[in-house]
Write a protein that holds these residues in place. Structure first.
Motif, short mmCIF file in Angstrom:
data_model
loop_
_atom_site.label_atom_id
_atom_site.label_comp_id
_atom_site.label_asym_id
_atom_site.label_seq_id
_atom_site.Cartn_x
_atom_site.Cartn_y
_atom_site.Cartn_z
N ALA A 777 68.24 59.63 -11.70
CA ALA A 777 68.76 59.12 -12.97
C ALA A 777 69.69 60.17 -13.56
N VAL A 778 70.92 59.78 -13.86
CA VAL A 778 71.93 60.73 -14.35
C VAL A 778 72.70 60.11 -15.51
N GLY A 779 73.39 60.97 -16.24
CA GLY A 779 74.23 60.52 -17.33
C GLY A 779 75.71 60.66 -16.98
N VAL A 780 76.49 59.66 -17.35
CA VAL A 780 77.93 59.67 -17.13
C VAL A 780 78.62 59.50 -18.48
N LEU A 825 73.60 52.35 -8.47
CA LEU A 825 74.42 52.63 -7.28
C LEU A 825 73.51 52.89 -6.09
N VAL A 826 74.07 52.68 -4.91
CA VAL A 826 73.32 52.87 -3.67
C VAL A 826 73.84 54.10 -2.94
N LEU A 827 72.92 54.93 -2.48
CA LEU A 827 73.24 56.16 -1.74
C LEU A 827 72.47 56.19 -0.43
N ARG A 828 73.01 56.89 0.55
CA ARG A 828 72.28 57.09 1.80
C ARG A 828 71.16 58.11 1.64
N ALA A 829 71.43 59.16 0.87
CA ALA A 829 70.44 60.22 0.65
C ALA A 829 70.82 60.98 -0.60
N LEU A 830 69.84 61.58 -1.22
CA LEU A 830 70.09 62.40 -2.40
C LEU A 830 70.31 63.86 -2.00
N PRO A 831 71.23 64.54 -2.64
CA PRO A 831 71.40 65.97 -2.35
C PRO A 831 70.23 66.76 -2.92
N LYS A 839 64.26 69.54 -4.50
CA LYS A 839 64.78 69.37 -5.85
C LYS A 839 66.11 68.64 -5.80
N VAL A 840 66.19 67.52 -6.50
CA VAL A 840 67.41 66.71 -6.48
C VAL A 840 68.48 67.38 -7.32
N ASP A 841 69.68 67.48 -6.77
CA ASP A 841 70.82 68.04 -7.50
C ASP A 841 71.48 66.91 -8.29
N ARG A 842 70.94 66.67 -9.49
CA ARG A 842 71.44 65.55 -10.29
C ARG A 842 72.85 65.79 -10.80
N THR A 843 73.24 67.05 -10.93
CA THR A 843 74.60 67.35 -11.38
C THR A 843 75.61 66.81 -10.39
N ARG A 844 75.36 67.02 -9.10
CA ARG A 844 76.27 66.49 -8.07
C ARG A 844 76.25 64.98 -8.07
#
Length: 861
Positions: A777-780, A825-831, A839-844
């Motif tokens: 979950a991220v903010g834009v 949105l759909v992603l293949r994998a989280l960074p 730890k998910v890099d939510r900034t990226r």
């Protein structure tokens, strides 16, 4: 003919014309000259000022530029002075918009010139000098001559001495070449323009032009060339004696000092920083990663650091109370106690087994050998040795000798590892052949010592001795004097999941308190034995008095740990304790089917499994407990700066149920936890509180919390702004039962117009949906008006990525999330972070989502 002083042209960005003053004063030769100064307490007079202006009540911040800048460099500090302080920034003679005498100025003259200006300005009270480049020696010369007035000194990318064994900076040598100096510095603006071109993120064109504004014509650049010629690189240079006097006097300048540094500067490198620290060992330091020569331009937040640092001179912020720690034995006590014990202390799964007796004797010999070789107490020793007996012996020998170990996880990656080690500035490097080769490639400073049995090529890598040589040197020698609780012990590094890895300094007393907290929390006793899939944790085995082993796996990729490798490591020491990251345990569970009954049998004797580094799902812990049936699964919460902070078992997780975030349990004994509430833009500005339900930044206090961030004064000042408390950067809340819930990182909080949203609770709700394997979950958008966006990884590794989710999935996400979701949105994998792979890099993810939603090419995540 003297070119007279003048006022700067109108319209220079960030420069208020009312700050400019023309000041008449007597120069070093007794002549009256006119200087241009910026003065936050001035009246902006258009005529030369002959009368003094009273300084501000608390004192004056005196700013001195170098070559070829001018007082424009200090415009942000003049605009916003420290509260109650006056800021004066002087254009040196021949520079900026001051008089341009016909004759060159020497360093000694410039120091006396500055004294004349401060006298004319009425700078008679307390003074903090601030200087950059070759303004450093000028300002320090003034400070040494006015010691009674000096309240502190601030230096940015400067030097007072060329470190021995290193050549002068190439750019300076080139500019000083007789055939080039006039062409590069005077006839053309090459030197002027090159200075602003050093910034790694290009400065705006109007700012570059403003720096060049005083030097538009060759006759106005004459002093630029003269200044370069006055750099005393030769011992018989006319200014060598003056510079040597400053360098010598600096060792006795016992006032507070702050060093601001751009480590990418090709002129003043980290070697010059180390030289300054040798002369000012008490100095506070902040290195701005990525910043170059004009550090205050590349990192304008440096001026915020100056303001806070100057303000702290009055309120004594640096005296922060800490909880009193109980006395604990030295970390090497178990090694002394178990001399003569033939049982295993360290087991290398694919190599040696080292007994307690051998390890204890080796540590004794190495500690004495290090001292005999010249390692002094407090010096830093970087260890570039893979996990095993050599690393363990070197670590404890350094501690016993009073050295400070620098331990950076290879999982950071070569680039980040090099940045971390250079920032720590080790005096010595102990490494294997590969480690020393990496140190050379990464430009890590320090004398080299080879580790390992093979000496081939070690001299080519700069090592004149090996660990075996040190052991022979120390054999039969008395042990070094023991370091105290107050002595520094280690510099360890954070994972770098939310920015460059930060060095964290521990003192011996804090490490001893941490070991006591671990023993107490997990009832660790002499009959326990440890397998640590996170290699740094295995190094604590000897200090805890227990045997240890590291599984045969890639330490830079924890997720590669297999069930077989874990079983073999457990069998090698009959382990009762296992420590591993969630990603490592996930792969252990996934590969458990390959184990036969005989090979998995040792796993049945493990009594405790610890997992940390990221949120650990309860279903993963259940699966681990099926593989290790006698084990209790517990997840300590903490960070590099403080571990453990809280603790929770699988049963307690199930008892806690669901809330907003991950439940990490109650604080362990000796730890206090408070929360600083978030404001509408996601900043933790509220007072510390223990009131249940308040969402904010988690703050902790304990005897085992780190001493400080290394050479990151501003970061440490911010994290410890509540005296005695460490602000963790995590957000969450405490429930009515006293349990701590973590909602994510402070920098990942989403600030919508309806309020703040912490990401972890949203992600947990989405990950419970059928067919979803992971979510972020991220903010834009701008702070305070962000849109909540959820990136989802469906089960089964989708072929595509970077697209809007199908309507059904979007609707399902919106149903389970209480806040408004703008897009799915759909992603293949989280960074994820490189250390724990968890730890998910939510900034990226947020940057990527912004590109997707803006219709731009999203590029690689």
């Amino acid at each position: 003919m003297v070119t007279p002083a003048s006022l700067p042209p109108q319209g220079l960005p960030g420069l208020d014309p009312t700050w400019s003053r023309l000041v008449e004063a007597v120069d070093a030769d007794g002549r009256r000259r006119t200087w241009h100064v910026l003065d936050s307490g001035g009246a902006g007079d258009l005529e030369p000022v002959r009368e003094t202006t009273p300084a501000a009540s608390r004192g004056t911040v005196l700013c001195v530029h170098g070559n070829p800048t001018w007082s424009y460099l200090w415009r942000a500090l003049v605009a916003h002075p420290p509260p109650g302080w006056r800021v004066v920034a002087v254009d040196q003679l021949g520079m900026g918009f001051s008089d341009r005498p016909e004759q060159p100025r020497t360093l000694a003259q410039r120091i006396r010139d500055l004294a004349g200006v401060t006298e004319a300005l009425g700078v008679h009270g307390r003074v903090v000098t601030v200087a950059h480049d070759w303004g450093g020696p000028v300002s320090l010369g003034w400070a040494l001559a006015h010691r009674a007035q000096v309240a502190g000194v601030v230096l940015a990318n400067t030097a007072v001495h060329q470190p021995s064994g290193s050549p002068a900076p190439a750019l300076i040598r080139l500019a000083r070449a007789p055939g080039l100096r006039q062409s590069v510095c005077v006839r053309t603006p090459a030197f002027v323009r090159a200075t602003t071109a050093l910034s790694r993120r290009a400065l705006p064109a109007d700012v570059r032009d403003a720096f060049a504004a005083p030097y538009r014509h060759a006759f106005r650049r004459r002093a630029v060339g003269d200044f370069v010629a006055d750099i005393p690189l030769e011992p018989d240079h006319a200014s060598a004696a003056a510079l040597d006097a400053v360098a010598h006097g600096l060792r006795g300048l016992d006032v507070p000092a702050l060093l601001l540094w751009g480590p990418r500067d090709p002129v003043f490198t980290d070697l010059h920083l180390r030289d300054l620290l040798d002369r000012l060992p008490h100095a506070d330091v902040h290195r701005y990663e990525g910043a170059s020569h004009l550090v205050t331009e590349d990192a304008p937040q440096a001026f915020d650091a100056v303001r806070r640092w100057v303000a702290d001179l009055d309120d004594c912020h640096r005296e922060e109370p800490r909880p009193e720690a109980e006395p604990h034995p030295p970390v090497w006590t178990a090694l002394e106690d178990r001399l003569g014990d033939p049982t295993p202390a360290v087991v290398e799964v694919s190599g040696r087994t080292v007994s307690w007796d051998l390890l204890g004797r080796r540590v004794r010999e190495l500690a004495a050998g290090l001292t005999a070789a010249g390692v002094r107490r407090g010096q830093r020793v970087a260890l570039l040795v893979p996990p095993g007996a050599d690393l363990t012996a070197a670590l404890y020998a350094c501690w016993r000798a009073g050295a400070v170990v620098v331990v950076a996880d290879a999982g950071l990656g070569l680039r980040a590892l090099g940045r971390a080690l250079r920032g720590a500035g080790p005096d010595w490097v102990i490494g294997t052949r590969d480690g020393l080769a990496a140190a050379r490639a990464m430009r890590v400073p320090g004398r080299r010592v080879a580790a390992g049995a093979h000496d081939t090529g070690r001299r080519a890598l700069g090592a004149t001795m090996g660990l075996a040589d040190l052991a022979r040197l120390g054999r039969g020698q008395p042990p070094p004097s023991e370091p105290t609780d107050a002595d520094e012990c280690a510099v360890v590094f954070t994972s770098g999941a939310t920015g460059p890895a930060k060095g964290v300094v521990y003192r011996h007393g804090q490490v001893r308190a941490q070991l006591a907290a671990l023993r107490r929390t997990y009832a660790i006793g002499p009959d326990d034995r440890l397998v640590a899939a996170f290699a740094p944790f295995a190094l604590y085995g000897p200090a805890l008095g227990i045997s240890s082993a590291v599984p045969a796996t890639d330490v830079t990729a924890p997720a590669t740990l297999t069930a077989g490798a874990l079983a073999d490591a457990v069998a090698s020491v009959d382990a009762t304790l296992v420590f591993a990251s969630p990603s490592a345990l996930r792969n252990v569970v996934a590969t458990a089917g390959a184990l036969d009954a005989a090979r998995s049998k040792p796993l049945a004797d493990v009594r405790l499994v610890l997992s940390a580094g990221a949120p650990v799902p309860a279903d993963l812990l259940r699966s681990v407990c099926e593989l290790l049936p006698a084990a209790e699964a517990r997840t300590p919460y903490g960070m590099t700066e403080a571990l453990p902070v809280a603790d929770i078992s699988l049963g307690q997780i199930e008892e806690a149920g669901a809330d907003d975030g991950v439940c990490v349990g109650r604080p362990v004994a000796g730890v206090e936890v408070r929360v600083s509430a978030l404001d509408p833009v996601g900043a933790a500005t509220g007072p510390l509180t223990a009131h249940p339900g308040v969402v904010g930044e988690i703050c902790v206090r304990a005897a085992h919390v780190k001493d400080r961030y290394d050479r990151l004064w501003a970061t440490e000042r911010e994290s410890g702004r509540d005296r005695g408390w460490h602000r963790t950067g995590d957000v969450g809340h405490v429930d009515a039962a006293g349990r701590l819930w973590i909602g994510g990182r402070l920098g990942h909080v989403v600030t919508t117009d309806a309020g703040v949203v912490t990401p972890v609770g949203v992600e947990q709700a989405v990950e419970r949906l059928p067919g979803v394997s992971a979510a972020a979950a991220v903010g834009v958008g701008p702070a305070g008006a962000q849109q909540l966006v959820v990136a989802v990884v469906p089960e089964g590794a989708p072929d595509g990525g970077g697209v809007l989710a199908p309507d059904g999935l979007t609707d399902a996400v919106r149903r389970v999330v209480s806040a408004d979701v703008a897009a799915v949105l759909v992603l293949r994998a989280l960074p994820v972070d490189i250390r724990h792979n968890a730890k998910v890099d939510r900034t990226r993810v947020a940057r990527w989502a912004d590109r997707v939603l803006a219709g731009r090419r999203p590029g690689r995540l």
